[in-house]
Design a protein around this motif. Sequence first.
Motif, PDB file in Angstrom:
ATOM      1  N   ALA A 175       0.832  -1.210   0.000  1.00 12.43           N
ATOM      2  CA  ALA A 175       0.000   0.000   0.000  1.00 12.43           C
ATOM      3  C   ALA A 175       0.863   1.255   0.000  1.00 12.43           C
ATOM      4  O   ALA A 175       0.594   2.208  -0.743  1.00 12.43           O
ATOM      5  CB  ALA A 175      -0.930  -0.009   1.210  1.00 12.43           C
ATOM      6  N   ARG A 176       1.916   1.255   0.808  1.00 11.55           N
ATOM      7  CA  ARG A 176       2.806   2.429   0.863  1.00 11.55           C
ATOM      8  C   ARG A 176       3.529   2.639  -0.472  1.00 11.55           C
ATOM      9  O   ARG A 176       3.653   3.765  -0.944  1.00 11.55           O
ATOM     10  CB  ARG A 176       3.817   2.270   1.993  1.00 11.55           C
ATOM     11  N   ARG A 218       1.056   3.985  -3.060  1.00 14.71           N
ATOM     12  CA  ARG A 218       0.748   5.397  -2.822  1.00 14.71           C
ATOM     13  C   ARG A 218       1.939   6.270  -3.217  1.00 14.71           C
ATOM     14  O   ARG A 218       1.761   7.346  -3.784  1.00 14.71           O
ATOM     15  CB  ARG A 218       0.389   5.618  -1.348  1.00 14.71           C
ATOM     16  N   GLU A 247      -0.450   6.036  -7.172  1.00 14.61           N
ATOM     17  CA  GLU A 247      -1.756   5.381  -7.337  1.00 14.61           C
ATOM     18  C   GLU A 247      -2.799   6.102  -6.488  1.00 14.61           C
ATOM     19  O   GLU A 247      -2.490   6.625  -5.418  1.00 14.61           O
ATOM     20  CB  GLU A 247      -1.687   3.914  -6.900  1.00 14.61           C
ATOM     21  N   SER A 248      -4.036   6.089  -6.960  1.00 10.35           N
ATOM     22  CA  SER A 248      -5.109   6.735  -6.196  1.00 10.35           C
ATOM     23  C   SER A 248      -5.496   5.852  -5.004  1.00 10.35           C
ATOM     24  O   SER A 248      -5.299   4.629  -5.021  1.00 10.35           O
ATOM     25  CB  SER A 248      -6.330   6.968  -7.078  1.00 10.35           C
ATOM     26  N   VAL A 249      -6.063   6.493  -4.009  1.00  7.18           N
ATOM     27  CA  VAL A 249      -6.498   5.765  -2.819  1.00  7.18           C
ATOM     28  C   VAL A 249      -7.585   4.761  -3.192  1.00  7.18           C
ATOM     29  O   VAL A 249      -7.592   3.627  -2.696  1.00  7.18           O
ATOM     30  CB  VAL A 249      -6.996   6.747  -1.734  1.00  7.18           C
ATOM     31  N   ILE A 260      -5.985   1.652  -4.677  1.00  6.73           N
ATOM     32  CA  ILE A 260      -5.266   0.871  -3.651  1.00  6.73           C
ATOM     33  C   ILE A 260      -6.253   0.101  -2.791  1.00  6.73           C
ATOM     34  O   ILE A 260      -6.073  -1.098  -2.534  1.00  6.73           O
ATOM     35  CB  ILE A 260      -4.384   1.789  -2.787  1.00  6.73           C
ATOM     36  N   GLN A 317     -11.384   2.872   2.680  1.00  3.81           N
ATOM     37  CA  GLN A 317     -10.474   4.013   2.669  1.00  3.81           C
ATOM     38  C   GLN A 317     -10.100   4.418   4.084  1.00  3.81           C
ATOM     39  O   GLN A 317      -8.967   4.824   4.337  1.00  3.81           O
ATOM     40  CB  GLN A 317     -11.108   5.188   1.919  1.00  3.81           C
ATOM     41  N   TYR A 368      -6.237   4.835   5.514  1.00  2.00           N
ATOM     42  CA  TYR A 368      -5.654   6.012   6.174  1.00  2.00           C
ATOM     43  C   TYR A 368      -5.189   5.685   7.590  1.00  2.00           C
ATOM     44  O   TYR A 368      -4.176   6.236   8.048  1.00  2.00           O
ATOM     45  CB  TYR A 368      -6.666   7.159   6.190  1.00  2.00           C
ATOM     46  N   LEU A 426      -1.784   3.975   7.191  1.00  2.00           N
ATOM     47  CA  LEU A 426      -0.723   4.923   6.848  1.00  2.00           C
ATOM     48  C   LEU A 426      -0.337   5.791   8.042  1.00  2.00           C
ATOM     49  O   LEU A 426       0.812   6.233   8.136  1.00  2.00           O
ATOM     50  CB  LEU A 426      -1.135   5.810   5.687  1.00  2.00           C
TER      51      LEU A 426
END
Length: 73
Positions: free
Chosen positions: A43-44, A47, A51-53, A56, A64, A68, A71
């Motif tokens: 994921a990291r 990003r 790449e868009s959230v 992902i 979403q 977040y 992250l």
Amino acid sequence: MRRPKSPCHFQPPEPCHLPLKATARGKQTGRPKALTDEQVGVARRMRGSGESVATITKTLGISQLTFYRVLAD
């Protein structure tokens, strides 16, 4: 006419020490993590590469909000 309030006879339960004992035995307690460490790394990297959230989260099958939260850690 209102009735007078009756006294509350509820006694809170004694604190449960079972999770502490399970942790001492090496058992996991609570809800499992949504993502493994490897998935967090993916994921990291996604990003970081722009790449868009939405992409992902669809790829990893998470919300979403979960993304977040991961992250932020």
